[in-house]
Motif scaffolding. Structure first.
Motif, PDB file in Angstrom:
ATOM      1  N   GLU A   1     -10.276   7.612  -8.300  1.00 40.41           N
ATOM      2  CA  GLU A   1      -9.713   8.243  -7.012  1.00 40.41           C
ATOM      3  C   GLU A   1     -10.813   9.115  -6.541  1.00 40.41           C
ATOM      4  OE1 GLU A   1      -4.940   8.302  -8.169  1.00 40.41           O
ATOM      5  OE2 GLU A   1      -6.035   9.806  -8.707  1.00 40.41           O
TER       6      GLU A   1
ATOM      7  N   LEU B   1     -10.026  10.052  -2.636  1.00 40.46           N
ATOM      8  CA  LEU B   1      -8.543  10.474  -2.482  1.00 40.46           C
ATOM      9  C   LEU B   1      -8.747  12.049  -3.449  1.00 40.46           C
ATOM     10  CD1 LEU B   1      -6.477   7.626  -3.729  1.00 40.46           C
ATOM     11  CD2 LEU B   1      -6.756   8.437  -1.464  1.00 40.46           C
TER      12      LEU B   1
ATOM     13  N   VAL C   1      -9.120  -0.338  -1.591  1.00 38.62           N
ATOM     14  CA  VAL C   1      -8.833   0.258  -2.844  1.00 38.62           C
ATOM     15  C   VAL C   1      -7.267  -0.398  -3.344  1.00 38.62           C
ATOM     16  CG1 VAL C   1      -8.349   2.533  -3.802  1.00 38.62           C
ATOM     17  CG2 VAL C   1      -9.829   2.256  -2.050  1.00 38.62           C
TER      18      VAL C   1
ATOM     19  N   LEU D   1      -4.619   1.004  -5.829  1.00 41.76           N
ATOM     20  CA  LEU D   1      -4.200   1.966  -6.681  1.00 41.76           C
ATOM     21  C   LEU D   1      -3.221   1.736  -7.749  1.00 41.76           C
ATOM     22  CD1 LEU D   1      -3.268   4.707  -3.938  1.00 41.76           C
ATOM     23  CD2 LEU D   1      -5.320   4.601  -5.453  1.00 41.76           C
TER      24      LEU D   1
ATOM     25  N   ALA E   1      -0.607   2.964  -9.074  1.00 40.59           N
ATOM     26  CA  ALA E   1       0.866   3.139  -8.799  1.00 40.59           C
ATOM     27  C   ALA E   1       0.919   3.536  -7.393  1.00 40.59           C
ATOM     28  CB  ALA E   1       1.395   4.262  -9.730  1.00 40.59           C
ATOM     29  N   SER E   2       1.387   2.678  -6.566  1.00 38.09           N
ATOM     30  CA  SER E   2       1.715   2.810  -5.153  1.00 38.09           C
ATOM     31  C   SER E   2       2.682   1.894  -4.689  1.00 38.09           C
ATOM     32  CB  SER E   2       0.348   3.165  -4.351  1.00 38.09           C
ATOM     33  OG  SER E   2      -0.128   1.835  -3.812  1.00 38.09           O
ATOM     34  N   GLU E   3       3.785   2.284  -3.880  1.00 37.54           N
ATOM     35  CA  GLU E   3       4.544   1.237  -3.500  1.00 37.54           C
ATOM     36  C   GLU E   3       4.326   1.202  -1.901  1.00 37.54           C
ATOM     37  OE1 GLU E   3       8.307   1.619  -5.239  1.00 37.54           O
ATOM     38  OE2 GLU E   3       7.523   2.515  -6.982  1.00 37.54           O
ATOM     39  N   LEU E   4       5.442   0.180  -1.426  1.00 36.59           N
ATOM     40  CA  LEU E   4       5.573   0.206   0.225  1.00 36.59           C
ATOM     41  C   LEU E   4       6.864   0.490   0.343  1.00 36.59           C
ATOM     42  CD1 LEU E   4       3.720  -3.207   0.498  1.00 36.59           C
ATOM     43  CD2 LEU E   4       2.822  -1.171   1.538  1.00 36.59           C
ATOM     44  N   PRO E   5       7.288   0.710   1.738  1.00 36.82           N
ATOM     45  CA  PRO E   5       8.540   0.963   1.989  1.00 36.82           C
ATOM     46  C   PRO E   5       9.423  -0.398   1.612  1.00 36.82           C
ATOM     47  CG  PRO E   5       7.362   1.543   3.875  1.00 36.82           C
ATOM     48  CD  PRO E   5       6.333   1.032   2.753  1.00 36.82           C
ATOM     49  N   GLU E   6      10.672  -0.029   1.013  1.00 35.48           N
ATOM     50  CA  GLU E   6      11.587  -1.055   0.113  1.00 35.48           C
ATOM     51  C   GLU E   6      11.860  -2.211   1.136  1.00 35.48           C
ATOM     52  OE1 GLU E   6      15.161   0.738  -0.876  1.00 35.48           O
ATOM     53  OE2 GLU E   6      14.184   1.284  -2.863  1.00 35.48           O
TER      54      GLU E   6
ATOM     55  N   PHE F   1       9.774  -6.113   0.278  1.00 34.49           N
ATOM     56  CA  PHE F   1       8.909  -5.419  -1.000  1.00 34.49           C
ATOM     57  C   PHE F   1       9.787  -5.169  -2.261  1.00 34.49           C
ATOM     58  CE2 PHE F   1       7.243  -1.652  -3.580  1.00 34.49           C
ATOM     59  CZ  PHE F   1       6.124  -2.351  -4.072  1.00 34.49           C
TER      60      PHE F   1
ATOM     61  N   SER G   1      -0.571  -5.741  -3.835  1.00 39.54           N
ATOM     62  CA  SER G   1      -1.355  -4.811  -3.833  1.00 39.54           C
ATOM     63  C   SER G   1      -2.979  -5.147  -3.782  1.00 39.54           C
ATOM     64  CB  SER G   1      -1.071  -4.002  -5.260  1.00 39.54           C
ATOM     65  OG  SER G   1      -1.851  -2.881  -5.007  1.00 39.54           O
TER      66      SER G   1
ATOM     67  N   LEU H   1      -3.738  -6.288  -0.201  1.00 41.63           N
ATOM     68  CA  LEU H   1      -3.832  -5.050   0.553  1.00 41.63           C
ATOM     69  C   LEU H   1      -5.239  -4.400   0.516  1.00 41.63           C
ATOM     70  CD1 LEU H   1      -0.253  -3.506   0.960  1.00 41.63           C
ATOM     71  CD2 LEU H   1      -1.592  -5.268   2.350  1.00 41.63           C
TER      72      LEU H   1
ATOM     73  N   LEU I   1      11.559  -0.644  10.466  1.00 43.94           N
ATOM     74  CA  LEU I   1      12.266  -0.289   9.206  1.00 43.94           C
ATOM     75  C   LEU I   1      13.640   0.766   9.751  1.00 43.94           C
ATOM     76  CD1 LEU I   1       8.950   0.570   7.248  1.00 43.94           C
ATOM     77  CD2 LEU I   1      10.368  -1.148   6.879  1.00 43.94           C
TER      78      LEU I   1
ATOM     79  N   TYR J   1       8.148   8.437   0.717  1.00 45.19           N
ATOM     80  CA  TYR J   1       6.962   7.969   1.056  1.00 45.19           C
ATOM     81  C   TYR J   1       5.791   8.359   0.254  1.00 45.19           C
ATOM     82  CZ  TYR J   1       8.100   5.030   5.263  1.00 45.19           C
ATOM     83  OH  TYR J   1       8.304   4.240   6.263  1.00 45.19           O
TER      84      TYR J   1
ATOM     85  N   ARG K   1       6.787   7.605  -3.601  1.00 45.43           N
ATOM     86  CA  ARG K   1       6.391   6.427  -4.213  1.00 45.43           C
ATOM     87  C   ARG K   1       5.036   6.083  -3.704  1.00 45.43           C
ATOM     88  NH1 ARG K   1       9.743   2.852  -1.101  1.00 45.43           N
ATOM     89  NH2 ARG K   1       9.517   1.330  -2.643  1.00 45.43           N
ATOM     90  N   GLY K   2       4.325   7.016  -3.531  1.00 46.00           N
ATOM     91  CA  GLY K   2       2.703   6.584  -3.375  1.00 46.00           C
ATOM     92  C   GLY K   2       2.501   6.159  -2.079  1.00 46.00           C
ATOM     93  N   ILE K   3       3.215   5.719  -1.209  1.00 44.45           N
ATOM     94  CA  ILE K   3       3.049   5.232   0.152  1.00 44.45           C
ATOM     95  C   ILE K   3       1.989   5.935   0.849  1.00 44.45           C
ATOM     96  CG2 ILE K   3       3.999   4.564   2.409  1.00 44.45           C
ATOM     97  CD1 ILE K   3       6.480   3.877   0.554  1.00 44.45           C
TER      98      ILE K   3
ATOM     99  N   ARG L   1      -0.451   8.012  -0.339  1.00 45.27           N
ATOM    100  CA  ARG L   1      -1.403   7.878  -1.104  1.00 45.27           C
ATOM    101  C   ARG L   1      -2.244   6.637  -0.639  1.00 45.27           C
ATOM    102  NH1 ARG L   1      -3.462  10.022  -4.886  1.00 45.27           N
ATOM    103  NH2 ARG L   1      -3.865   8.793  -6.411  1.00 45.27           N
ATOM    104  N   ARG L   2      -1.605   5.566  -0.662  1.00 50.90           N
ATOM    105  CA  ARG L   2      -2.077   4.293  -0.239  1.00 50.90           C
ATOM    106  C   ARG L   2      -2.694   4.381   1.110  1.00 50.90           C
ATOM    107  NH1 ARG L   2      -1.368  -1.089  -1.734  1.00 50.90           N
ATOM    108  NH2 ARG L   2       0.680  -0.832  -2.623  1.00 50.90           N
TER     109      ARG L   2
ATOM    110  N   THR M   1      -6.051   5.641   1.400  1.00 58.49           N
ATOM    111  CA  THR M   1      -7.103   4.853   1.194  1.00 58.49           C
ATOM    112  C   THR M   1      -7.552   3.910   2.248  1.00 58.49           C
ATOM    113  OG1 THR M   1      -6.056   2.942   0.234  1.00 58.49           O
ATOM    114  CG2 THR M   1      -6.325   4.605  -1.429  1.00 58.49           C
TER     115      THR M   1
END
Ligand SMILES: Nc1ncnc2c1ncn2[C@@H]1O[C@H](COP(=O)(O)OP(=O)(O)OP(=O)(O)O)[C@@H](O)[C@H]1O
Ligand SMILES: [Mg+2]
Lengths: 243, 251
Positions: free
Chosen positions: A47, A52, A80, A82, A84-89, A127, A139, A142, B19, B87, B90-92, B94-95, B98
């Protein structure tokens, strides 16, 4: 000049020292692995390289840029992934790729990336409906969508089935062959052994070994990288090791 | 001055809009529910007769501004905070950090989408009220728009502060809901401001939604929104806006 250079990196969270003193350099076109037990400070180091987090000490340079100061330029050229990082559901796979394409000067072809990562059939899937491995592949996609010169991949293949893991290795080799420099974190020693040109083993915030997998095993007189890793980081397990 | 919006920002705003449209609950509470209240209130014949306790106005006429405030409060307090807190959780964000696109842009895109939703919902309510129940359109339209903008500033300031403080989407959701009903009480959702005892109305004047409805009712009936109400809204907007900026964390 190395593509990534980390010198005496130090980073703490409050009182807790996550990275005490880490130095390594990654040369152009290299696949470099960061290995280490849970909590060793790998993610924190990555990071800092990704811009970051601001280091508390030491210097980090990526493509000659200071990740903290030159973040905007860095993020155009560094992909990058990461841990742990998600996207909007409700965001769909194809939408996520198209959206991220719009962020970069020179994006990759999203359809080709989906194909490479075996996600073509999931293009229209939201997602929240993806499996863990599919999320992981998205991931990775991306991280590569901006056609980066450097890829930072934190736990590249965690959650992938054996077939998908081999595909990910092939993909990483392919992007390296096209000139991309790769820094990856992994807990899979077979992966590090087969994929990485060199590895650094990090333990409690310090580099305890840095070499090619072959040299590392040879110098410790053990058959596999996993044995070398355990000998370096878990001497207490000595009697459990296969020597 | 360069007023063009960059391609990444447009792409983000389009994505956030899609969304938003996929959230049935948000659509119902902001677009559907205010219309249901409007029709339910308008269906009662006495709401369409001049009322002495309202100084000769019709209940439905003074109630439309309450619904306008309802729409903005619903978006700012109930729709926005869980999205942003989620957001972050859930690390959105942070992503996004990057990529070359700063996470502030997603905030901007969200606010733009919420503002657009507010405009659509407001137009719907004003149109249905006009067509179905003869509620005149605001006689001081510029003042009405100004009152709306000040209301949005105050409420989105509060909503952003909730998003900044709440560690999870769930907490943000609960905090928004807990604030929403008392604030809507002072707006006159149950008891019109004109019928509140003087003391209660003074308290209402000092709350964001009480001030909002006061300003909107003034503009609706043809006078300029009162300086006191606008000042109250501006103060909330400024105080919570600064607080949100200072407290907001990306992770
Ligand atoms: N955001 C944070 N706040 C406080 N402490 C943290 C934070 N992130 C990590 N730490 C601590 O810093 C240390 C290093 O964490 P880090 O995530 O870098 O380890 P890691 O090597 O990536 O571990 P893993 O293999 O489990 O992913 C750990 O002790 C962890 O508890
Ligand atoms: Mg980690």
């Amino acid at each position: 000049m190395p593509v990534i250079s980390v010198e005496h990196l130090r980073k703490q969270y409050g009182e807790r020292v996550a990275v005490a003193d880490v130095s390594f350099a990654v040369e152009a076109g290299e696949i470099f692995g960061l290995l280490g037990p849970n909590g060793a400070g790998k993610t924190t180091a990555v990071e800092c390289v990704a811009g970051l987090r601001v280091p508390d000490g030491g210097t980090v340079r990526v493509l000659g840029l200071d990740p903290h100061r030159d973040g905007a330029e860095l993020h155009q050229r560094v992909g990058v992934q990461l841990q742990a990082s998600e996207l909007p559901e409700r965001m769909r796979v194809g939408e996520a790729l198209d959206l991220h394409c719009a962020f970069y000067r020179d994006p990759a072809d999203p359809d080709r990336l989906l194909d490479l990562l075996g996600l073509t059939e999931q293009r229209g899937v939201a997602f929240k409906k993806l499996s863990g491995g599919q999320r992981q592949r998205l991931s990775i996609a991306l991280a590569l969508v901006g056609n980066p010169e450097v890829a930072l991949l934190d736990e590249l293949t965690t959650g992938l089935d054996p077939g998908a893991r081999r595909e990910a290795w092939a993909l990483i080799r392919a992007i390296r062959d096209s000139g991309v420099t790769v820094l990856l974190v992994t807990h899979f020693m077979d992966e590090a052994q087969r994929l990485c040109d060199r590895v650094a083993v990090v333990d409690r915030g310090r580099v305890v070994a840095l070499d090619s997998p072959a040299e590392l095993t040879a110098s410790l007189g053990v058959p596999t990288l996993e044995d070398a890793f355990l000998a370096l980081t878990r001497p207490d397990l000595a009697e459990l090791l296969d020597r | 001055m360069n007023m063009t919006i960059s391609a990444p920002t447009k792409a983000l705003a389009r994505m956030e809009a899609r969304l938003f449209l996929r959230e049935p609950a948000a659509l119902f509470w902001t677009l559907g529910f205010p219309l249901i209240i409007l029709v339910a209130v308008g269906a009662v014949p006495s709401s369409r007769e001049a009322s002495r306790s309202l100084g000769g106005a019709r209940f439905i006429d003074v109630y439309v501004p309450v619904l306008a405030a309802f729409i903005i409060a619903m978006l700012a307090l109930n729709a926005l905070p869980p999205v942003l807190a989620g957001y972050r959780e859930r690390g959105i964000l942070r992503r996004l950090a990057t990529t070359p696109v700063s996470p502030t842009r997603v905030l901007g895109a969200q606010l733009a989408v919420q503002a657009a939703a507010a405009v659509v919902a407001l137009v719907l309510v004003l149109a249905v009220a006009r067509i179905a129940f003869d509620v005149p359109l605001p006689s001081e339209p510029v003042g009405y728009v100004i009152a709306l903008v000040f209301t949005a500033a105050a409420l989105f300031g509060i909503g952003l502060t909730i998003a900044a403080l709440a560690p999870t989407a769930r907490v943000a959701n609960a905090a928004g809901a807990v604030l929403f009903f008392p604030l809507m009480f002072f707006a006159g959702l149950w008891l019109p401001r004109a019928e509140m005892p003087a003391g209660l109305r003074h308290v209402s004047d000092g709350t964001p939604l009480g001030a909002a409805v006061g300003a909107l009712q003034d503009a609706a009936s043809g006078s300029w929104p009162g300086a006191l109400h606008l000042a109250v809204l501006a103060a909330y907007g400024l105080a919570f806006g600064v607080l949100a900026i200072r407290l907001f964390r990306w992770e």
